[in-house]
Design a protein around this motif. Structure first.
Motif, PDB file in Angstrom:
ATOM      1  N   UNK A 278      -7.445  -3.859   0.822  1.00  0.00           N
ATOM      2  CA  UNK A 278      -7.334  -4.855   1.883  1.00  0.00           C
ATOM      3  C   UNK A 278      -6.095  -5.735   1.710  1.00  0.00           C
ATOM      4  N   UNK A 279      -4.951  -5.117   1.451  1.00  0.00           N
ATOM      5  CA  UNK A 279      -3.738  -5.904   1.335  1.00  0.00           C
ATOM      6  C   UNK A 279      -2.536  -5.048   1.005  1.00  0.00           C
ATOM      7  N   UNK A 280      -1.374  -5.688   1.026  1.00  0.00           N
ATOM      8  CA  UNK A 280      -0.151  -4.996   0.612  1.00  0.00           C
ATOM      9  C   UNK A 280      -0.208  -4.711  -0.881  1.00  0.00           C
ATOM     10  N   UNK A 281       0.692  -3.859  -1.368  1.00  0.00           N
ATOM     11  CA  UNK A 281       0.687  -3.461  -2.780  1.00  0.00           C
ATOM     12  C   UNK A 281      -0.659  -2.845  -3.167  1.00  0.00           C
ATOM     13  N   UNK A 282      -1.127  -1.946  -2.309  1.00  0.00           N
ATOM     14  CA  UNK A 282      -2.447  -1.358  -2.509  1.00  0.00           C
ATOM     15  C   UNK A 282      -2.640  -0.693  -3.850  1.00  0.00           C
ATOM     16  N   UNK A 283      -1.587  -0.064  -4.383  1.00  0.00           N
ATOM     17  CA  UNK A 283      -1.709   0.582  -5.686  1.00  0.00           C
ATOM     18  C   UNK A 283      -2.022  -0.413  -6.777  1.00  0.00           C
ATOM     19  N   UNK A 284      -1.269  -1.512  -6.811  1.00  0.00           N
ATOM     20  CA  UNK A 284      -1.522  -2.549  -7.813  1.00  0.00           C
ATOM     21  C   UNK A 284      -2.896  -3.191  -7.606  1.00  0.00           C
ATOM     22  N   UNK A 285      -3.250  -3.422  -6.353  1.00  0.00           N
ATOM     23  CA  UNK A 285      -4.549  -4.016  -6.066  1.00  0.00           C
ATOM     24  C   UNK A 285      -5.672  -3.118  -6.563  1.00  0.00           C
ATOM     25  N   UNK A 286      -5.543  -1.825  -6.340  1.00  0.00           N
ATOM     26  CA  UNK A 286      -6.589  -0.908  -6.776  1.00  0.00           C
ATOM     27  C   UNK A 286      -6.731  -0.896  -8.299  1.00  0.00           C
ATOM     28  N   UNK A 287      -5.613  -0.991  -9.019  1.00  0.00           N
ATOM     29  CA  UNK A 287      -5.688  -1.090 -10.473  1.00  0.00           C
ATOM     30  C   UNK A 287      -6.395  -2.383 -10.868  1.00  0.00           C
ATOM     31  N   UNK A 288      -6.047  -3.473 -10.170  1.00  0.00           N
ATOM     32  CA  UNK A 288      -6.715  -4.751 -10.435  1.00  0.00           C
ATOM     33  C   UNK A 288      -8.212  -4.651 -10.170  1.00  0.00           C
ATOM     34  N   UNK A 289      -8.590  -3.943  -9.112  1.00  0.00           N
ATOM     35  CA  UNK A 289     -10.008  -3.747  -8.809  1.00  0.00           C
ATOM     36  C   UNK A 289     -10.723  -3.042  -9.966  1.00  0.00           C
TER      37      UNK A 289
END
Length: 248
Positions: free
Chosen positions: A162-173
């Motif tokens: 649900x945002x830009x930088x989806x790859x980094x966000x997914x790792x954060x998830x």
């Protein structure tokens, strides 16, 4: 609500506006795949009295809901309200969701990044006091307990950025899932096969099986040994080809 004839129907349901359908209403007409765990409390907080009470509670601790960050922090405050006032109703609702085989995407980084650093970013809301930050953190933990309860009851959780930088966000998830009670194996399942099943493409992707697409992440250090290794170097394989660093 979005749909694809081949991939089923998905709903962004349970926002704060009274003009929108609720999750219980859409369950009755057959919707099963939902966006955002954060929408769960809105299915419980339905009466005018409850809505007024949680809004007053938020205003007491955070002031006016006049920024995007405050709007997102309000979702967390709703989880606290439900735990303190509506826990039996929440348990009944989760049981109903499980019975009807509903699925939800996580989208937890989007909330966490408002008040706390992630592995790659600083908090968005710089106006928070220490007490407010700690309250957000406590409410976030309540939300994660709710999500773990949902998984334990058989609901399938899917990864959502649900945002830009989806790859980094997914790792954060992935990191947040493991930090708040999910096993690394569960995190991998949430990031792979659960989403593929909800999209009805599990015959193509989502697990390592003969005949499926060769799309892989191979970490330099084992996340099973330490989940913070999710944030370290990795090899990306797309359609059987190793991508050059310049491509990612």
């Amino acid at each position: 609500m979005t749909s694809s004839s081949a991939r089923g129907i998905y709903g962004h349901i349970g926002d704060l506006s009274p003009d929108y359908l609720t999750i219980p209403q859409t369950l009755t007409i057959g919707l099963r795949n939902y966006e955002h765990i954060a929408a769960i409390p809105s299915a419980i907080i339905q009466s005018a009295a409850d809505k007024s009470q949680v809004e007053k509670q938020f205003k007491t601790h955070f002031g006016e809901m006049d920024t995007e960050a405050k709007y997102l922090e309000f979702f967390l405050e709703q989880f606290r309200f439900v735990k303190e006032n509506k826990l039996p109703e929440l348990e009944v609702f989760i049981a109903e969701l499980a019975l009807k085989k509903a699925t939800f995407c996580s989208t937890i980084h989007r909330l966490y990044e408002q008040f706390h650093p992630t592995y790659y970013s600083l908090p968005n809301d710089t106006s928070l006091s220490l007490a407010q930050t700690n309250r957000c953190l406590e409410s976030f933990q309540i939300m994660m307990q709710c999500m773990k309860m949902m998984q334990d009851k058989g609901l399938e959780i899917r990864l959502g950025s649900d945002g830009a930088n989806g790859g980094r966000i997914n790792i954060s998830e992935l990191i947040l899932l493991c930090k708040y009670g999910f096993s690394v194996a569960d995190a991998f399942k949430i990031a792979t096969i659960n989403g593929a099943k909800a999209m009805k493409i599990e015959d193509q992707v989502g697990s390592l099986e003969t005949g499926k697409q060769v799309n892989l992440l191979i970490w330099d250090k084992d996340p099973f040994a330490d989940y913070t290794n999710f944030s370290l170097g990795k090899t990306i394989i797309k359609d059987g080809q190793i991508l050059n660093k310049a491509m990612w």
